[in-house]
Design an enzyme around this catalytic site. Structure first.
Site, PDB file in Angstrom:
ATOM      1  N   GLU A 246       0.873  -1.173   0.000  1.00 36.00           N
ATOM      2  CA  GLU A 246       0.000   0.000   0.000  1.00 36.00           C
ATOM      3  C   GLU A 246       0.905   1.216   0.000  1.00 36.00           C
ATOM      4  OE1 GLU A 246      -3.003  -0.017  -0.555  1.00 36.00           O
ATOM      5  OE2 GLU A 246      -3.954  -1.832   0.227  1.00 36.00           O
ATOM      6  N   CYS A 280      -2.381   9.393   2.666  1.00 37.88           N
ATOM      7  CA  CYS A 280      -1.941   8.881   1.364  1.00 37.88           C
ATOM      8  C   CYS A 280      -2.991   9.070   0.267  1.00 37.88           C
ATOM      9  CB  CYS A 280      -1.551   7.408   1.475  1.00 37.88           C
ATOM     10  SG  CYS A 280      -2.906   6.327   1.992  1.00 37.88           S
TER      11      CYS A 280
END
Length: 505
Positions: A246, A280
């Site tokens: 990720e 993010c």
């Protein structure tokens, strides 16, 4: 996702080591006395022995461990709020939403559906297999490693851990050393809630993580930056260990000329400056026409004032940069374009005001890296086609955002771009749905999780066929000596025909 951490490959003589065979108390401190072998080999072996015993496989065991995670969140809620406030200046509202509520949603989704997810999945069979059993068994991988970042230091280890436990794995959790208070909380408290034979927390920095990655794991789940993701993937490749990465990147936010400017501004400001921009999936930059920029700037200014007041530094709802190193990195990016809103900084507090940069050029430094801070650049484009071309000319992002009152415009951006996820006419909210997969593509990541996708990520889909010992004459056509007649029987009983296929005579 910028984590500020890198894992160089170090010679054994330079690495600090944890005690061999340590971790029976569920936590390993990477600063302990050195030993000749890998400092974590004993811990990994201990967890593997527990997994091989079959202890983690029964549904009742999995449920008990998952419920223990719920007790951890309930019992230590105030501790979590205090730790994240200390590490990131995170507002209690933002911390409870992102670190507790979203985790509990994942937990409840998993507990509500685990019995169904664990069931064997029956599959179609050919005519020759009609008397047999064919199914997919969801097997756990074994011992998994979860490496978490500092920006959401509870959520980003706990959500993958929920999937790992639900799938029947043992796990080592490596929280980030950058968010120091939260790391200490996790290391000192979490092991008391979980089975210490099957779950452990490892603390430490670059050296410890490098040594940890030398061990053979059955699955590695890493959240962080693309450069470090490459290092993790290289380490995993030595053991042919599958990974989920990720990562992150620069998430574009296209704003069309036809939209409700005030609504766009509020949604973009919330998504960009939540957690002081250290997210993010935050919109990393805005793409819009010069005309829209002139409309958007006063609306963004008003939204920032409405949310954080005339002096955001005094707002209890606006966070701080996690470390001096990150502060200095983000502060350097303020030199791009022109400061249209904000721009104030205070290094002693690690404070950077909610900032909007106008007239930013694609070649400016701020457009060369993920910002991971409270700065929103605006890049001017001529139209939607140019915006899409700009997006597609860069690495594929974790998410693409598009705002327009015209649904056809939103759909065009969706259909003509590629990204880990997509959100139309809002920011961040797609990640709150446990029913949607979350993950990147290309430079922004590999694999996915959330809800059932987490369970599937940490499960090996094992193709299984069970046949009876009798009815041997039915197998005769497949045995030598071969003949065309035998092949005709095999073809008739084993072929898959195309549906709605029609033969013209």
């Amino acid at each position: 996702m910028e984590t500020g951490t890198a894992f160089p490959q170090l010679p054994e003589s330079e690495a600090r080591r944890a005690p061999e065979g340590g971790g029976r108390n569920g936590s390993v401190d990477g600063d302990a006395t050195s030993h000749s072998r890998n400092p974590f080999a004993g811990l990994v072996s201990h967890l593997r022995a527990a997994w091989l015993s079959g202890k983690t496989r029964p549904m009742g065991y999995r449920i008990a461990q998952l419920e223990a995670l719920g007790h951890f969140l309930d019992d230590k809620k105030q501790h979590i709020l205090e730790a994240t406030a200390c590490d990131l200046g995170k507002a209690p509202f933002e911390a409870e939403l992102s670190e507790i509520l979203l985790c509990k949603n994942e937990l409840h989704e998993t507990l509500n559906n685990l019995s169904h997810w664990m069931k064997d999945e029956q599959v179609d069979r050919t005519l020759a297999m009609q008397l047999d059993s064919a199914f997919i068994r969801k097997d756990p991988y074994g011992v998994v490693l979860i490496i978490a970042p500092w920006n959401y230091p509870i959520q980003l280890f706990l959500v993958p851990l929920i999937g790992a436990i639900a799938a029947g794995n043992c796990a080592i959790i490596k929280p980030s050393e950058v968010s120091k208070k939260t790391e200490r909380l996790v290391a000192e408290v979490l092991p008391s809630y979980l089975d210490k034979d099957c779950f452990a927390v490892v603390t430490g920095g670059v050296l410890e993580t490098t040594r940890l990655l030398e061990n053979k794991f059955d699955y590695i789940f890493f959240t962080g930056s693309p450069p470090v993701g490459r290092i993790v993937m290289t380490a995993a490749a030595k053991h042919l260990t599958p990974v989920t990465l990720e990562l992150g990147g620069k998430n574009p936010c296209y704003v069309s000329d036809t939209c409700n400017v005030a609504n766009v501004a509020r949604r973009v400001v919330w998504g960009r400056f939540f957690n002081a921009g250290q997210t993010c999936i935050a919109p990393d930059y805005v793409l819009c026409t010069m005309e829209m920029q002139e409309k958007l700037l006063p609306a963004l200014r008003k939204a920032i004032d409405d949310f954080y007041g005339p002096n955001p530094r005094e707002s209890p709802d606006f966070g701080r940069i996690v470390s001096d190193k990150q502060f200095q990195r983000v502060q350097r990016l303020l030199g791009s374009g022109r400061v249209a809103i904000g721009g104030q900084t205070d290094e002693a507090e690690r404070y950077i005001a909610p900032t909007v940069l106008a007239d930013v050029q694609p070649s400016d430094p701020i457009m060369q890296e993920e910002i991971f801070g409270p700065i929103l650049p605006i890049v001017i484009i001529a139209n939607m086609d140019e915006a899409i071309e700009f997006i597609n000319s860069r690495e594929r992002p974790l998410v693409v955002y598009a705002f327009s009152s015209n649904d056809k415009v939103v759909n065009q951006v969706l259909e003509r771009t590629s990204s880990g996820g997509f959100c139309g006419n809002d920011t961040l909210m797609h990640v709150t749905l446990t029913s949607l997969p979350f993950g990147g593509i290309g430079n922004s990541g590999l694999g996915m999780h959330h809800g059932k996708f987490s369970f599937d990520t940490f499960s090996h889909s094992r193709g299984c066929l069970k046949r009876g010992m009798g009815r041997e004459p039915l197998n005769g056509p497949r045995y030598p000596p071969y003949s065309q007649q035998k092949f005709g029987v095999i073809r008739a009983t084993s072929k898959v025909t195309r549906k709605n296929d029609c033969t013209l005579l």
